[in-house]
Every structure is written in structure tokens, then in C-alpha cells.
Enzyme design. Sequence first.
Site, PDB file in Angstrom:
ATOM      1  N   HIS A   1      19.969  47.577   0.223  1.00 38.65           N
ATOM      2  CA  HIS A   1      18.785  48.414   0.382  1.00 38.65           C
ATOM      3  C   HIS A   1      18.478  48.621   1.859  1.00 38.65           C
ATOM      4  O   HIS A   1      18.907  47.860   2.707  1.00 38.65           O
ATOM      5  CB  HIS A   1      17.600  47.791  -0.347  1.00 38.65           C
ATOM      6  CG  HIS A   1      17.844  47.636  -1.814  1.00 38.65           C
ATOM      7  ND1 HIS A   1      17.812  48.703  -2.683  1.00 38.65           N
ATOM      8  CD2 HIS A   1      18.176  46.554  -2.557  1.00 38.65           C
ATOM      9  CE1 HIS A   1      18.091  48.280  -3.900  1.00 38.65           C
ATOM     10  NE2 HIS A   1      18.317  46.973  -3.844  1.00 38.65           N
TER      11      HIS A   1
ATOM     12  N   CYS B   1      25.728  61.095  -0.388  1.00 35.98           N
ATOM     13  CA  CYS B   1      24.764  60.294  -1.131  1.00 35.98           C
ATOM     14  C   CYS B   1      24.571  58.974  -0.390  1.00 35.98           C
ATOM     15  O   CYS B   1      25.459  58.504   0.312  1.00 35.98           O
ATOM     16  CB  CYS B   1      25.266  60.013  -2.543  1.00 35.98           C
ATOM     17  SG  CYS B   1      25.330  61.479  -3.597  1.00 35.98           S
TER      18      CYS B   1
END
Length: 183
Positions: free
Chosen positions: A39, A82
Site C-alpha cells: 500500500h 494500473c
Amino acid sequence: MMNKLKQFINDSSLKKVDMSIVVMMSHGNNIDNTGRIVHGGFTQIYGVDNEGLQIDTVLDLFSAESCRALAGKPKIFIFQCCRGDKYETLHHDAAPMRDIKRKHSDMLIAFSTLPGFYSIRDTVQGSWYIQSIYEVFKRHTKEFDVETLLKIVDQELSKKHPTYKQTSMYESRGFKCCYLNPK
């Protein structure tokens, strides 16, 4: 990709240029080489060999130490990939140091999407982000600096679809005001 990037940063003609723009378009994600989701801002972009290349590795190649020919010159990076698997949807005391060189300055790093999210593309027209960059830069390059152009790109990107949304982002690392076509 790494071989091409190394070839580029070692090209002797870079001493003569005023700036550099690197555009990398491919698949990407936020999964490290062990298969773990990372993350934050971690992003890998994939080459034709299906090997992931960390964005930070690309940026390190253009540091003042690694690419002396571009030291102190503007470097713009555009990453169309992405950065995860989420969609956005529409919802209601230090000692002084001497002779320190700024290693990672004069960089503007643009991403088609936020960390952790998909970058959307139309199967016929292509990437929403690249479409928006093309349209905005074509219309406004003579009027605005690059950072302002990227803000307009994000506004255009937000209007592409009534339900699905995509938010672009950029990061400035000591990047100065830069016009691609000054008045």
C-alpha cells in the site's frame, strides 16, 4: 525496459538537451516480487518479458548521480499503468552539512491513477489518461506550465464517464515552473 532506460541515460547527446520527458505505458500494479500487495505509492510497471520494474528504480536512474547529463535539468515522467485493482466510482534539529547535491530534484512524476487503483482504458480509443494529456496539451501548451496542464488533465479525466472515475496524480520533486512552448 531497464536496458533501454540505461541506454537512454548514457546517451552523450543528453548533454545538449534542455529537459527530458519519459513516458512509460504498460500494465502495472502494487504487488512486490513476493506477491505481497504494498500500500502507499509502491508501483511496478511491466515489460514485454512480464518482469516488473519498480517506478522508484526508474526514477533513481535519472538522479544527478546516475545521469549527470540531466543534473539540474527538468525531468518529466508520465506513467500510464494500473497501480492496484480498485476502481473509483461515483458516490452520493540537524547539523549543517557541506557540499550536498540534490540527488532527486528537478523531477515531475505523473501517474495516470492513484496508488492501489486501476488505470482505465477504452478498448478502441485507448487510455483515458493519455487521451486527456493529448487533448489538454494540444489545446493549452502555449498558455500554461506543465503542472497546470496536469491539473487540467485531471479535470478532463473526471468527465470521461458518468459512473466510473479516475483520479490522476503527480509528484513534484524540486521541479521548477516549466513551459513546453513559452510565449
